[in-house]
Design a protein around this motif. Structure first.
Motif, mmCIF file in Angstrom:
data_model
loop_
_atom_site.group_PDB
_atom_site.id
_atom_site.type_symbol
_atom_site.label_atom_id
_atom_site.label_comp_id
_atom_site.label_asym_id
_atom_site.label_seq_id
_atom_site.Cartn_x
_atom_site.Cartn_y
_atom_site.Cartn_z
ATOM 1 N N ALA A 35 7.554 5.722 -1.464
ATOM 2 C CA ALA A 35 8.217 5.051 -0.337
ATOM 3 C C ALA A 35 8.850 6.086 0.600
ATOM 4 N N LEU A 36 9.482 7.109 0.028
ATOM 5 C CA LEU A 36 10.187 8.094 0.854
ATOM 6 C C LEU A 36 9.244 9.007 1.638
ATOM 7 N N SER A 37 8.052 9.265 1.107
ATOM 8 C CA SER A 37 7.126 10.116 1.862
ATOM 9 C C SER A 37 6.679 9.381 3.127
ATOM 10 N N THR A 38 6.470 8.081 3.010
ATOM 11 C CA THR A 38 6.110 7.284 4.193
ATOM 12 C C THR A 38 7.303 7.198 5.148
ATOM 13 N N GLY A 98 6.223 13.905 15.112
ATOM 14 C CA GLY A 98 6.168 15.365 15.133
ATOM 15 C C GLY A 98 5.812 15.952 13.776
ATOM 16 N N LEU A 99 5.743 15.097 12.740
ATOM 17 C CA LEU A 99 5.348 15.578 11.411
ATOM 18 C C LEU A 99 3.871 15.262 11.178
ATOM 19 N N ILE A 100 3.179 16.166 10.491
ATOM 20 C CA ILE A 100 1.784 15.882 10.120
ATOM 21 C C ILE A 100 1.634 15.748 8.605
ATOM 22 N N GLY A 101 2.679 16.163 7.879
ATOM 23 C CA GLY A 101 2.642 16.022 6.432
ATOM 24 C C GLY A 101 4.050 16.010 5.842
ATOM 25 N N THR A 102 4.292 15.094 4.916
ATOM 26 C CA THR A 102 5.570 15.079 4.204
ATOM 27 C C THR A 102 5.267 15.031 2.712
ATOM 28 N N GLY A 150 0.799 -1.241 0.000
ATOM 29 C CA GLY A 150 0.000 0.000 0.000
ATOM 30 C C GLY A 150 0.821 1.274 0.000
ATOM 31 N N GLY A 151 2.060 1.210 0.497
ATOM 32 C CA GLY A 151 2.885 2.421 0.564
ATOM 33 C C GLY A 151 3.812 2.596 -0.623
ATOM 34 N N ILE A 152 3.634 1.776 -1.668
ATOM 35 C CA ILE A 152 4.571 1.867 -2.788
ATOM 36 C C ILE A 152 3.952 1.505 -4.142
ATOM 37 N N ALA A 153 2.896 0.668 -4.144
ATOM 38 C CA ALA A 153 2.338 0.184 -5.416
ATOM 39 C C ALA A 153 1.702 1.305 -6.241
ATOM 40 N N GLU A 204 13.915 15.896 -3.401
ATOM 41 C CA GLU A 204 13.663 17.062 -2.552
ATOM 42 C C GLU A 204 12.433 16.800 -1.690
ATOM 43 N N ALA A 205 12.251 17.615 -0.649
ATOM 44 C CA ALA A 205 11.125 17.373 0.253
ATOM 45 C C ALA A 205 10.599 18.643 0.899
#
Lengths: 126, 368
Positions: free
Chosen positions: B309-312, B293-297, B193-196, B333-334
């Protein structure tokens, strides 16, 4: 000294510019029109299309499906009011009032979208 | 007198003739150049209306915008491809390779397609570089929480402790030669679910490319992949979702071409029990929804599968470690949003990220 032919040439080019400008402006104006059209889609088929600018009385629209839903329309805005689906994401999205705004119910495959595009962004992440 | 007039007239006529010739030449040139422009420029459909399609698959909404004459046909091909990926990789309905792999956990290797091999390899790679913050063997925990189901529940700590012993990406064995894969322990579950969806978005872009499209994008439940820029050659403007605002609201705009942009957040899927909000991104190290401590990436990368994958991973890691990870990877970048509503962007976004918060609730912190 301008010759007759030059004047004719300038004249023709001038007329061409004026005509094309009129068309370009016309095209732009259509795009920036104030009419907000909301469409309700079920499984990507449009089931209802409403001009939000011409709504005078609040109006309830019922959508039956696996989960029943109620859409509420008022002047200039539209929303999912009630839904029997488990997550209620569609209802929680709240009012839609700007071009490009969208509310979606994934369990029911229904969506409301105000046609057109937001002028500032093409798309927003989820 | 008459003669002079005659000569003058003759002169006038020749001039008229010359000018007429010039006019024809000019018009012909303009016409030809206009034609050749529309034939040769990359932005063939400069004035064309985009084709838009909204559909449902992979448990989410899929939106495509395509500039091409045969856009409808291409969008259908894309949906077919996405449904095929879904059938192979889903665990939310029966059948498919990942279900078979999970069913054979602790026993045998299972033959898998090139797609599944590729996604599993990517998954392992991101598990390694994130030190397990991203882990597709999270399945048993996700299932226990049931966040995407009708009946989510808060499991007991003991139960979570037991299930956590099943979460370990190192237990995925991939045999590329033989096109097969295996899970080591019985009860282990892969959840892609976090990559497909990220992979599916990359495949959509591939299909657009095969059809020589130069301007399009796809949005698979927030996995946005851009092909080229807008038809006029300018970059796409992508809003970064305001995690505390309604759908469609944003805290800043990224201008990009040919990039994938993916956000993760605690607002996407969650349930509330006894006044506490439990979101869907489970930390493999605690068994509970990530509380970094993060609510959004938001990740900006060349490939959507990487960004997904990296956002998760960064959401689980938190601001400091997340930033560290992103700065290590070339071309990624992020933008991170913290619980206290501060917005951080990597240095590489200096020219392309514009902080624009209509809600006035956020603060943009340029330097960490």
């Amino acid at each position: 000294m301008l010759k007759k032919g030059d004047i004719v040439l300038i004249g023709i080019i001038g007329v061409a510019i004026v005509i094309s400008s009129v068309f370009v402006l016309q095209y732009k104006r259509v795009d920036n029109g104030t009419h907000k059209i909301a469409v309700i889609k079920v499984k990507d088929k449009v089931v209802k299309s409403i001009d939000l600018s011409s709504v005078t009385e609040p109006q309830r629209i019922e959508i039956s499906g696996e989960y029943n839903q109620v859409v509420l329309v008022e002047n200039g805005r539209i929303r999912f009011l009630e839904a029997e689906c488990p997550d209620k994401v569609c209802v929680n999205t709240g009012w839609l009032s700007d071009k490009g705004d969208m509310a979606v119910c994934i369990p029911n495959s229904t969506m409301i979208k105000i046609e057109g595009q937001s002028s500032k962004v093409d798309i927003v992440t989820h | 007198m008459e003669k002079t007039v005659f000569i003058k007239r003759t002169n006038g006529e020749t001039d008229m003739g010359k000018n007429f010739l010039t006019l024809i030449v000019v018009l012909a040139t303009v016409c030809l150049s206009a034609c050749s422009v529309s034939e040769n420029t990359p932005y063939k459909n400069f004035e064309a209306e985009p084709y838009e399609n909204t559909d449902f698959a992979m448990g989410t909404v899929i939106n495509q915008r395509i500039y091409a004459d045969n856009a409808e046909e291409i969008s259908r091909k894309v949906m077919e491809r996405i449904r095929q990926i879904e059938d192979d990789m889903t665990i939310n309905k029966p059948g498919g390779e990942i279900n078979r792999l999970n069913d054979s956990a602790g026993t045998d290797f299972v033959k898998v397609s090139e797609d599944t091999l590729y996604v599993l390899e990517k998954a392992k790679k991101f598990s390694e570089i994130s030190n397990g913050a991203f882990d597709v063997t999270i399945g048993p925990l996700v299932k226990e929480w049931g966040i995407s189901t009708d009946k989510p529940a808060v499991p007991s700590m003991e139960r979570l402790q037991n299930l956590m012993s099943l979460v370990n990406y190192r237990d995925i064995t991939i045999d590329r030669e033989e096109s097969k894969a295996k899970l080591e322990k019985k009860g282990q579950l892969i959840d892609l679910g976090g990559i497909a969806k990220g992979f599916a978005a990359d495949e959509a872009i591939e299909i657009y490319r095969e059809h020589n499209i130069r301007s399009a994008f796809i949005n698979i439940g927030g996995n946005i992949a851009l092909l080229g820029g807008k038809p006029d050659g300018s970059p796409w403007k992508v809003g970064i979702r305001n995690p505390r605002g309604p759908e469609g609201s944003y805290i800043g705009i990224i201008s990009a071409k040919d990039k994938a942009i993916v956000s993760s957040g605690d607002y996407q899927r969650y349930f509330i029990k006894d006044g506490t909000k439990y979101h869907h991104i489970i930390d493999p190290k605690t068994g509970y929804p990530a509380d970094s401590g993060l609510i959004g990436t938001t990740i900006i990368a060349d490939l959507s599968v990487d960004a997904d994958a990296l956002s998760t991973a960064t959401f689980v890691l938190g601001l400091e470690k997340g930033m560290e990870l992103i700065e290590k990877i070339e071309g990624v970048e992020a933008v991170f949003i913290t619980k206290d509503k501060k917005v951080y962007a990597t240095e590489g976004l200096a020219g392309s990220f514009k902080f624009e918060d209509d809600s006035k609730g956020y603060e943009y912190v340029k330097k960490r």
